[in-house]
Design an enzyme around this catalytic site. Structure first.
Site, mmCIF file in Angstrom:
data_model
loop_
_atom_site.group_PDB
_atom_site.id
_atom_site.type_symbol
_atom_site.label_atom_id
_atom_site.label_comp_id
_atom_site.label_asym_id
_atom_site.label_seq_id
_atom_site.Cartn_x
_atom_site.Cartn_y
_atom_site.Cartn_z
ATOM 1 N N GLU A 245 -1.161 -9.364 4.571
ATOM 2 C CA GLU A 245 -1.217 -8.233 3.642
ATOM 3 C C GLU A 245 0.162 -8.017 3.049
ATOM 4 O O GLU A 245 1.163 -7.985 3.772
ATOM 5 C CB GLU A 245 -1.688 -6.968 4.365
ATOM 6 C CG GLU A 245 -1.700 -5.710 3.490
ATOM 7 C CD GLU A 245 -2.192 -4.481 4.240
ATOM 8 O OE1 GLU A 245 -3.078 -4.638 5.104
ATOM 9 O OE2 GLU A 245 -1.678 -3.369 3.982
ATOM 10 N N GLU A 250 3.581 1.578 -1.772
ATOM 11 C CA GLU A 250 2.930 2.666 -1.058
ATOM 12 C C GLU A 250 3.859 3.878 -1.148
ATOM 13 O O GLU A 250 5.086 3.740 -1.100
ATOM 14 C CB GLU A 250 2.686 2.326 0.415
ATOM 15 C CG GLU A 250 1.642 1.266 0.651
ATOM 16 C CD GLU A 250 1.403 1.039 2.133
ATOM 17 O OE1 GLU A 250 0.346 1.443 2.638
ATOM 18 O OE2 GLU A 250 2.291 0.439 2.784
#
Length: 357
Positions: A245, A250
């Site tokens: 990932e 974020e």
């Protein structure tokens, strides 16, 4: 005495017969077994597509044609750009995708039976940056179904104890006036306290190496958690985090204007050590470009082309296969934290998504 002499003579005769038999047997076995010969006179010729005097490193396509010559060879193994290709013909075509001019080593092994011969060469190749995927969100309505699919439901908290229910509703995800808007709303819906959306290119587009970027304005509010990230195509076969990932962006409303970039892989899930942050004081009031440049050697993370984190990639990580793109807006959970009791709704706005080779 005579009897003993007879026995001795018989024994000697028997030994002579055994010696003759073994010699004949050994000679016959050698004749029946073909000799294995190693490939000889091996050479590797590299032709760069589009090579001219003015463009000695090629036309930017990144393509090469390989011609292998090795007498007696039956198969070949080619190691190139951290990949291994096994072929049975002496002609091989390969396309490099990392932009720029770079020198690559090519190692070739030719096999004939149990024996082999090695050879290596190198090539300088130029790869022009090409746009291989984009959505400018210039058509009002739902996201383009040729490019995007949806994850819906709660996903049992999507592994992070998140609070939202992801929907396809226009209330939660819509394109308006050139902007993709993902809206998280406090409401009772299908047993959840919040609704939002998560869209992805899985099954429609994935890529290996290149630059992925968005131009976006982030939502506000305690408990908000917008993201732009990549996930391995082999998710269903190897599971997470073995698929890898790459979190390009974020941010959490409980710690506003802090931008996180992280990588998850086996042994480095959850609170991964492969992470870094930077600050962006106007992340919720202005549009900014969030990007990652990914190669076999490294993954570099940028905000407005300012590099703030470099991860050293290698052949032992999951980050050498195809990944797809995800945009989502979560609420709460392990990373998002407690939701502000006065929170009602906010919007994650994306001007575009672009992926270059």
């Amino acid at each position: 005495m005579k009897m003993i002499n007879l026995v001795n003579r018989a024994g000697i005769f028997t030994l002579i017969l055994l010696f003759v038999f073994q010699s004949c047997s050994s000679s016959n076995d050698s004749a029946d077994t073909p000799e294995v010969v190693a490939p000889e006179k091996m050479s590797v010729q590299v032709d760069i597509v589009g090579k001219t005097t003015e463009m000695p490193n090629g036309d930017g396509s990144g393509k090469i044609n390989l011609k292998i010559t090795a007498a007696n060879a039956k198969s070949y193994k080619v190691k190139i750009n951290n990949e291994t290709k096994e072929i049975t013909t002496s002609d091989f075509t390969y396309e490099f995708t990392e932009p720029g001019t770079k020198t690559y080593t090519i190692e070739v092994t030719a096999f004939d039976g149990l024996k082999y011969t090695n050879a290596s060469t190198s090539v300088n190749i130029f790869v022009a940056r090409k746009l291989i995927f984009s959505d400018e969100f210039d058509v009002n309505g739902a996201p383009n179904p040729d490019k995007w699919d949806y994850n819906t439901g709660t996903g049992d908290g999507w592994g992070n104890n998140e609070l939202q229910y992801y929907t396809k509703r226009p209330e939660n995800v819509i394109v308006e006036n050139g902007i993709l808007k993902i809206k998280a709303i406090r409401e009772d819906y299908m047993g959840s306290q919040f609704t939002s959306a998560r869209i992805l290119t899985r099954g429609k587009f994935s890529f290996k190496y290149g630059r992925a970027e968005i131009r976006a304005k982030l939502p506000v509010g305690g408990g908000t958690w917008p993201a732009f990230w990549l996930l391995g195509d082999n998710l269903d076969t190897v599971g997470w985090p073995a698929c890898g990932e790459i979190d390009i962006l974020e941010s959490v409303g409980n710690n506003p204007n802090v931008i996180h970039s992280s990588l998850h892989s086996p042994g480095r899930s959850g609170n991964t050590p492969d992470t870094a942050t930077t600050t962006n004081p106007t992340s919720a009031t202005a549009y900014h470009i969030y990007a990652a440049e990914w190669s076999a050697e490294s993954i570099k993370f940028y905000v407005d082309d300012n590099l703030f984190y470099t991860y050293k990639n290698s052949a032992t990580t999951p980050f050498n296969a195809k990944f797809f793109v995800i945009l989502n807006f979560a609420m709460g959970g392990n990373f998002g934290g407690a939701v502000d009791p006065n929170y009602k709704s906010s919007t994650y706005e994306i001007d575009y998504v672009r992926v270059y080779n």
